[in-house]
Scaffold this motif. Structure first.
Motif, PDB file in Angstrom:
ATOM      1  N   ASP A  50       0.817  -1.224   0.000  1.00 13.88           N
ATOM      2  CA  ASP A  50       0.000   0.000   0.000  1.00 13.88           C
ATOM      3  C   ASP A  50       0.844   1.265   0.000  1.00 13.88           C
ATOM      4  N   GLU A  51       2.086   1.176   0.503  1.00 17.22           N
ATOM      5  CA  GLU A  51       2.955   2.356   0.561  1.00 17.22           C
ATOM      6  C   GLU A  51       3.625   2.658  -0.776  1.00 17.22           C
ATOM      7  N   ALA A  52       3.578   1.731  -1.687  1.00 18.47           N
ATOM      8  CA  ALA A  52       4.298   1.882  -2.960  1.00 18.47           C
ATOM      9  C   ALA A  52       3.761   3.059  -3.763  1.00 18.47           C
ATOM     10  N   GLU A  53       4.663   3.879  -4.257  1.00 22.54           N
ATOM     11  CA  GLU A  53       4.280   5.021  -5.093  1.00 22.54           C
ATOM     12  C   GLU A  53       4.209   4.628  -6.565  1.00 22.54           C
ATOM     13  N   GLU A  54       5.036   3.672  -6.951  1.00 23.84           N
ATOM     14  CA  GLU A  54       5.058   3.206  -8.332  1.00 23.84           C
ATOM     15  C   GLU A  54       4.096   2.020  -8.488  1.00 23.84           C
ATOM     16  N   PRO A  55       3.624   1.795  -9.711  1.00 20.41           N
ATOM     17  CA  PRO A  55       2.659   0.693  -9.934  1.00 20.41           C
ATOM     18  C   PRO A  55       3.273  -0.684  -9.671  1.00 20.41           C
ATOM     19  N   ILE A  56       2.435  -1.574  -9.134  1.00 22.16           N
ATOM     20  CA  ILE A  56       2.834  -2.957  -8.895  1.00 22.16           C
ATOM     21  C   ILE A  56       1.850  -3.864  -9.623  1.00 22.16           C
ATOM     22  N   VAL A  57       2.376  -4.845 -10.342  1.00 25.32           N
ATOM     23  CA  VAL A  57       1.553  -5.845 -11.021  1.00 25.32           C
ATOM     24  C   VAL A  57       1.802  -7.183 -10.344  1.00 25.32           C
ATOM     25  N   PHE A  58       0.712  -7.832  -9.888  1.00 25.73           N
ATOM     26  CA  PHE A  58       0.822  -9.106  -9.194  1.00 25.73           C
ATOM     27  C   PHE A  58       0.409 -10.245 -10.116  1.00 25.73           C
ATOM     28  N   SER A  59       1.146 -11.356 -10.009  1.00 22.52           N
ATOM     29  CA  SER A  59       0.840 -12.530 -10.825  1.00 22.52           C
ATOM     30  C   SER A  59      -0.375 -13.267 -10.276  1.00 22.52           C
ATOM     31  N   SER A  60      -1.135 -13.872 -11.182  1.00 20.83           N
ATOM     32  CA  SER A  60      -2.275 -14.709 -10.827  1.00 20.83           C
ATOM     33  C   SER A  60      -2.312 -15.876 -11.817  1.00 20.83           C
ATOM     34  N   LYS A  61      -3.302 -16.730 -11.666  1.00 22.74           N
ATOM     35  CA  LYS A  61      -3.358 -17.914 -12.511  1.00 22.74           C
ATOM     36  C   LYS A  61      -4.770 -18.150 -13.018  1.00 22.74           C
ATOM     37  N   LEU A  62      -4.902 -18.320 -14.328  1.00 24.63           N
ATOM     38  CA  LEU A  62      -6.194 -18.631 -14.945  1.00 24.63           C
ATOM     39  C   LEU A  62      -6.389 -20.143 -14.985  1.00 24.63           C
ATOM     40  N   VAL A  63      -7.572 -20.603 -14.551  1.00 24.08           N
ATOM     41  CA  VAL A  63      -7.877 -22.039 -14.568  1.00 24.08           C
ATOM     42  C   VAL A  63      -9.305 -22.250 -15.045  1.00 24.08           C
ATOM     43  N   ASP A  64      -9.668 -23.509 -15.253  1.00 26.11           N
ATOM     44  CA  ASP A  64     -11.031 -23.912 -15.660  1.00 26.11           C
ATOM     45  C   ASP A  64     -11.394 -23.311 -17.015  1.00 26.11           C
ATOM     46  N   TYR A  65     -10.655 -23.729 -18.047  1.00 22.26           N
ATOM     47  CA  TYR A  65     -10.910 -23.221 -19.398  1.00 22.26           C
ATOM     48  C   TYR A  65     -12.150 -23.876 -20.002  1.00 22.26           C
ATOM     49  N   ASP A  66     -13.011 -23.071 -20.593  1.00 23.72           N
ATOM     50  CA  ASP A  66     -14.238 -23.540 -21.243  1.00 23.72           C
ATOM     51  C   ASP A  66     -14.074 -23.377 -22.748  1.00 23.72           C
ATOM     52  N   GLU A 116     -16.159 -23.987 -25.143  1.00 27.63           N
ATOM     53  CA  GLU A 116     -17.343 -23.441 -25.823  1.00 27.63           C
ATOM     54  C   GLU A 116     -17.336 -21.915 -25.828  1.00 27.63           C
ATOM     55  N   THR A 117     -16.940 -21.331 -24.727  1.00 23.54           N
ATOM     56  CA  THR A 117     -16.922 -19.859 -24.626  1.00 23.54           C
ATOM     57  C   THR A 117     -15.545 -19.278 -24.910  1.00 23.54           C
ATOM     58  N   ASN A 118     -14.519 -20.167 -25.081  1.00 16.98           N
ATOM     59  CA  ASN A 118     -13.144 -19.720 -25.301  1.00 16.98           C
ATOM     60  C   ASN A 118     -12.724 -18.766 -24.185  1.00 16.98           C
ATOM     61  N   SER A 119     -13.054 -19.165 -22.960  1.00 15.39           N
ATOM     62  CA  SER A 119     -12.822 -18.295 -21.818  1.00 15.39           C
ATOM     63  C   SER A 119     -12.498 -19.123 -20.586  1.00 15.39           C
ATOM     64  N   PHE A 120     -11.699 -18.550 -19.686  1.00  8.33           N
ATOM     65  CA  PHE A 120     -11.433 -19.173 -18.395  1.00  8.33           C
ATOM     66  C   PHE A 120     -12.527 -18.772 -17.414  1.00  8.33           C
ATOM     67  N   GLU A 121     -12.823 -19.660 -16.504  1.00 16.92           N
ATOM     68  CA  GLU A 121     -13.912 -19.410 -15.554  1.00 16.92           C
ATOM     69  C   GLU A 121     -13.422 -18.956 -14.189  1.00 16.92           C
ATOM     70  N   THR A 122     -12.164 -19.269 -13.842  1.00 17.11           N
ATOM     71  CA  THR A 122     -11.688 -18.992 -12.494  1.00 17.11           C
ATOM     72  C   THR A 122     -10.324 -18.322 -12.531  1.00 17.11           C
ATOM     73  N   LEU A 123     -10.121 -17.380 -11.600  1.00 13.19           N
ATOM     74  CA  LEU A 123      -8.828 -16.724 -11.437  1.00 13.19           C
ATOM     75  C   LEU A 123      -8.325 -16.992 -10.021  1.00 13.19           C
ATOM     76  N   ILE A 124      -7.146 -17.586  -9.940  1.00 15.37           N
ATOM     77  CA  ILE A 124      -6.514 -17.797  -8.638  1.00 15.37           C
ATOM     78  C   ILE A 124      -5.549 -16.642  -8.400  1.00 15.37           C
ATOM     79  N   SER A 125      -5.817 -15.866  -7.365  1.00 14.78           N
ATOM     80  CA  SER A 125      -4.975 -14.710  -7.078  1.00 14.78           C
ATOM     81  C   SER A 125      -4.629 -14.669  -5.597  1.00 14.78           C
TER      82      SER A 125
END
Length: 387
Positions: free
Chosen positions: A120-136, A138-147
């Motif tokens: 929270d103290e960071a002045e510069e932007p931070i990007v955090f890694s996450s993981k996409l799972v449960d690919y569908d 039919e919709t060409n889309s992931f259903e769940t994000l693990i963060s």
């Protein structure tokens, strides 16, 4: 025997078609017979870009000036990781990319508080890694994000760290810019970080799958204990925080096994340097293959007739020089024109034509002698029979 050159002749086209048929048969056999699966996988895992990377790398590898990696593989305590993030923040990086996942909140409230405070103290932007799972499909889309556990607690930037892999254990050559999460776009860690570094807003693009360019560049790696010592090195750079020597997060690449964090760094650099390699369309590769096969058929017909005593040496030298020329021109095209020449069909063609030509010659002679097809009456391969 007629002594004209007959460069333009339908027999050479016939040899080209026989070569294509032979290649198709080999392809079908390798796909449908399990005993040839290793051959099929070998072709799938081999790309000419792998050769280009080896050709471009020299002993004097320069360290990149945009991305610095901080290795914290020894750390497990979130409070200590938070302290490292605080130290990095004091160095004022342009973007901090955290290639770590803090799954559950856990019982150490104090350690979580230190970690959250540093974020929270960071002045510069931070990007955090996450993981996409449960690919569908039919919709060409992931259903769940693990963060990380703190995702619902504030307005944090998350991007997926999934790597693009054709099959488990396969060689990674590409990265993606975005994927769908429940129908909405989400951006990759490499792309989102690179955009923030360049002052761009990430957005969906027409070409989503991008080639990772493993050039003759490497990245500075510092231990988490030495962050203060190398404050100038981290200033105004992309700082990638993660585990550099963790075997569990290693992937196969054209340069061998590589830490996931370094793979992310190469992906970021590929976008930053606008290394969007354009691939040659299949139809153009097939056209080049046809032209080379046609010319090779002509060479194979005349060399034995002009220099019968040394024809095998001349033809072998011809194929060697032709393959070397193809690879060299393709390498220059890849490095300087950002264009990836598809050599699969041309190289396969010139490799098979020596087998296809006598096959065509025997077929033409058998068909004409047995059925007297008029199309083969003037075949250049039947002229020897008239001598």
């Amino acid at each position: 025997m007629k002594k004209d050159w007959k460069f333009w002749h339908w027999d050479h086209v016939g040899v080209c078609l026989t070569t294509a048929l032979l290649a198709a048969v080999i392809g079908l056999v390798s796909v449908n017979l399990s005993m040839f699966n290793p051959v099929e996988q070998a072709f799938e895992n081999f790309h000419m870009t792998d050769v280009y990377y080896e050709m471009s790398r020299s002993e004097d590898i320069e360290l990149n000036n945009d991305i610095v990696m901080v290795d914290m593989v020894e750390l497990r305590d979130r409070g200590e990781i938070g302290q490292v993030i605080q130290q990095i923040n004091k160095c004022h990086p342009r973007v901090l990319s955290v290639d770590l996942l803090f799954y559950k909140e856990g019982d150490d409230v104090l350690a979580n508080a230190v970690l959250m405070g540093a974020i929270d103290e960071a002045e510069e932007p931070i990007v955090f890694s996450s993981k996409l799972v449960d690919y569908d499909e039919e919709t060409n889309s992931f259903e769940t994000l693990i963060s990380s556990f703190f995702a619902p607690m504030g307005d944090y930037t998350f991007a997926y760290g999934n790597v693009k892999q054709d099959h488990e254990g396969g060689i990674i050559r590409e990265y993606t810019l975005s994927q769908k999460l429940q129908g909405e776009p989400m951006y990759s860690l490499a792309y989102h970080t690179a955009c923030l570094y360049m002052g761009e807003n990430p957005h969906e693009q027409e070409i989503n799958d991008r080639l990772i360019v493993f050039g003759d560049t490497d990245f500075p790696v510092i231990n988490f204990k030495d962050v203060k010592k190398h404050a100038n090195l981290l200033n105004d750079k992309i700082v990638l925080l993660g585990t550099f020597s963790n075997e569990e997060d290693a992937h196969f690449t054209p340069l061998g096994k590589m830490p996931g964090m370094k793979l992310q760094a190469y992906s970021m650099l590929s976008y930053i340097q606008n290394r969007n390699i354009k691939d040659m369309p299949v139809w153009l590769s097939i056209l080049i293959a046809f032209i080379l096969c046609y010319f090779s058929s002509w060479i194979n017909y005349w060399v034995p007739r002009l220099w019968p005593k040394v024809d095998s040496y001349i033809i072998s030298a011809y194929y060697f020089l032709l393959a070397a020329l193809l690879v060299w021109v393709s390498f220059l095209s890849f490095m300087y024109l950002k264009y990836n020449v598809n050599l699969l069909y041309p190289l396969a063609g010139i490799a098979l034509i020596e087998t296809a030509r006598p096959l065509y010659e025997d077929s033409a002679r058998i068909i004409y002698n047995k059925w007297h097809w008029r199309i083969f009456k003037n075949s250049i391969y039947l002229e020897d029979d008239d001598d």
